[in-house]
Design a protein around this motif. Structure first.
Motif, short mmCIF file in Angstrom:
data_model
loop_
_atom_site.label_atom_id
_atom_site.label_comp_id
_atom_site.label_asym_id
_atom_site.label_seq_id
_atom_site.Cartn_x
_atom_site.Cartn_y
_atom_site.Cartn_z
N LEU A 1 0.83 -1.19 0.00
CA LEU A 1 0.00 0.00 0.00
C LEU A 1 0.87 1.25 0.00
N VAL A 2 0.27 2.35 -0.43
CA VAL A 2 0.96 3.64 -0.46
C VAL A 2 0.39 4.50 0.66
N LEU A 3 1.18 4.71 1.69
CA LEU A 3 0.75 5.54 2.81
C LEU A 3 1.00 7.00 2.47
N ASP A 4 -0.01 7.83 2.68
CA ASP A 4 0.11 9.27 2.40
C ASP A 4 -0.52 10.02 3.57
N ILE A 5 0.34 10.69 4.37
CA ILE A 5 -0.17 11.42 5.53
C ILE A 5 -0.11 12.93 5.27
N GLY A 6 -0.16 13.29 3.98
CA GLY A 6 0.00 14.69 3.60
C GLY A 6 -1.07 15.63 4.11
N ALA A 7 -2.25 15.11 4.43
CA ALA A 7 -3.33 15.98 4.90
C ALA A 7 -3.09 16.52 6.30
N ALA A 8 -2.16 15.91 7.04
CA ALA A 8 -1.87 16.38 8.40
C ALA A 8 -0.39 16.43 8.69
N GLY A 9 0.43 15.78 7.87
CA GLY A 9 1.85 15.65 8.16
C GLY A 9 2.61 16.95 8.17
N LYS A 10 2.35 17.81 7.17
CA LYS A 10 3.08 19.07 7.15
C LYS A 10 2.74 19.90 8.38
N GLY A 11 1.48 19.86 8.77
CA GLY A 11 1.08 20.58 9.98
C GLY A 11 1.78 20.05 11.21
N GLN A 12 1.88 18.74 11.31
CA GLN A 12 2.60 18.17 12.46
C GLN A 12 4.06 18.59 12.45
N LEU A 13 4.66 18.62 11.28
CA LEU A 13 6.06 19.03 11.20
C LEU A 13 6.24 20.48 11.60
N VAL A 14 5.30 21.35 11.26
CA VAL A 14 5.34 22.74 11.74
C VAL A 14 5.34 22.77 13.26
N ASP A 15 4.48 21.96 13.88
CA ASP A 15 4.43 21.89 15.35
C ASP A 15 5.75 21.41 15.93
N LEU A 16 6.37 20.43 15.28
CA LEU A 16 7.65 19.92 15.76
C LEU A 16 8.73 21.00 15.71
N LEU A 17 8.74 21.80 14.65
CA LEU A 17 9.71 22.88 14.57
C LEU A 17 9.42 23.95 15.62
N GLY A 18 8.14 24.21 15.85
CA GLY A 18 7.78 25.14 16.92
C GLY A 18 8.28 24.66 18.26
N GLY A 19 8.17 23.35 18.50
CA GLY A 19 8.67 22.79 19.75
C GLY A 19 10.17 22.94 19.90
N LEU A 20 10.90 22.80 18.79
CA LEU A 20 12.36 23.00 18.83
C LEU A 20 12.70 24.44 19.19
N LEU A 21 11.95 25.38 18.62
CA LEU A 21 12.21 26.79 18.90
C LEU A 21 11.94 27.12 20.38
N VAL A 22 10.86 26.59 20.92
CA VAL A 22 10.55 26.82 22.33
C VAL A 22 11.64 26.23 23.22
N SER A 23 12.07 25.01 22.89
CA SER A 23 13.12 24.37 23.68
C SER A 23 14.43 25.15 23.63
N ALA A 24 14.65 25.86 22.52
CA ALA A 24 15.87 26.67 22.38
C ALA A 24 15.72 28.05 22.99
N GLY A 25 14.57 28.33 23.61
CA GLY A 25 14.38 29.60 24.31
C GLY A 25 13.72 30.69 23.52
N PHE A 26 13.14 30.36 22.35
CA PHE A 26 12.47 31.37 21.54
C PHE A 26 10.97 31.37 21.86
N ALA A 27 10.49 32.48 22.41
CA ALA A 27 9.07 32.60 22.75
C ALA A 27 8.28 33.27 21.63
#
Length: 290
Positions: free
Chosen positions: A136-162
């Motif tokens: 099968l071909v798994l495609d999580i594009g309908a939510a994946g990019k959004g999740q990745l944005v959240d993950l980058l936001g989490g990295l910024l918060v952890s690095a002290g950027f509010a």
């Protein structure tokens, strides 16, 4: 748009242009962390690269182990799969490829619309363990990019950027004391806006059938029950606490009435029909141009 005087860090990843705006210039270490996170996500989930983790499932049945954040992704997809009656499914990838949206971006259909198999028949996804009972071909594009944005936001918060704005070509996450005004792109003319919205410590995502369109009425938003491109809606915008939810709900609004989703999710929305009519929730605090 980001505030004047803010610094912008731009790069390419998962086939998308990223721009991360902060009051201070990002150092080399956090820049590398952000790029690495995007690279890891792509290497896990991309159906456009043969060496990704999920790509192996398109060749043969098997089990893969996903990162920890896959739990939230699975739970969201599972809820929306049920709420949309199977129209929103992570198994839509083979249907997209059949219509021409394939790893080579050929944009040449090899057959007519074909619905994917029911999730429960071919896919067992429990937490981080995902088992394909057939290729099968798994495609999580309908939510994946959004999740990745959240993950980058989490990295910024952890690095002290509010204070920051993460913009993945229209999927945005804002944090801090300085709200930003965002233009809402006209679904029929990318150089025009149909309105604006103020983004203040929340996420904004859009989905439109003009973004990835080709051929005669073909685009990337398919109904998982038929395999057909959805033509009743042309654009949606959603605002929510997480970008993953906003991203997924922007797609789900093509498939089900907003009232169904509002019973289960806290979000606001704007939807434009193929006839040009705009409807929106009472909580969508935007300004539409007349």
């Amino acid at each position: 748009m980001p505030h004047p005087g803010w610094s912008a860090f731009s790069f390419e990843g998962i086939g998308t242009h990223w721009e991360i705006s902060t009051p201070q210039v990002l150092g080399a270490d956090i820049r590398q962390q952000l790029r690495d996170e995007v690279g890891k996500y792509d290497k896990t989930y991309s159906r456009f690269r043969a060496d990704s983790l999920v790509a192996s499932l398109s060749q043969r049945p098997g089990t893969i182990t996903l990162p920890g954040h896959a739990v939230g992704l699975r739970n969201l997809y599972s809820r929306l799969y049920l709420l949309t009656g199977g129209a929103m499914t992570p198994l839509i990838g083979a249907s997209l490829e059949r219509l021409g949206y394939d790893p080579e971006y050929s944009l040449r259909p090899t057959g007519g619309p074909l619905p994917p198999p029911p999730w429960e028949d071919v896919l067992a996804w429990n937490g981080t363990s995902l088992t394909a009972k057939e290729p099968l071909v798994l495609d999580i594009g309908a939510a994946g990019k959004g999740q990745l944005v959240d993950l980058l936001g989490g990295l910024l918060v952890s690095a002290g950027f509010a204070d920051f704005l993460v913009d993945a070509s229209g999927d945005m996450l804002h944090s801090g004391r300085h709200p930003v005004t965002i233009a809402l792109e006209h679904p029929y003319n990318r150089k025009q806006a149909i309105g604006t919205v103020v983004l203040d410590n929340s996420a904004l995502c859009a989905s439109a059938n003009n973004r990835r369109a080709w051929g005669d009425g073909l685009h990337h938003v398919l109904d998982g029950t038929t395999g057909q491109p959805i033509r009743t809606t042309v654009a949606t915008w959603t605002m929510a606490a997480s970008t993953m939810e906003a991203d997924a709900l922007a797609t789900a609004l093509f498939m089900v009435e907003p009232t169904v989703l509002e019973e289960h999710f806290a979000f606001s929305w704007l939807r434009v029909s193929s006839g040009g009519a705009a409807t929106f929730s009472s909580a969508f605090e935007g300004r539409l141009f007349t």
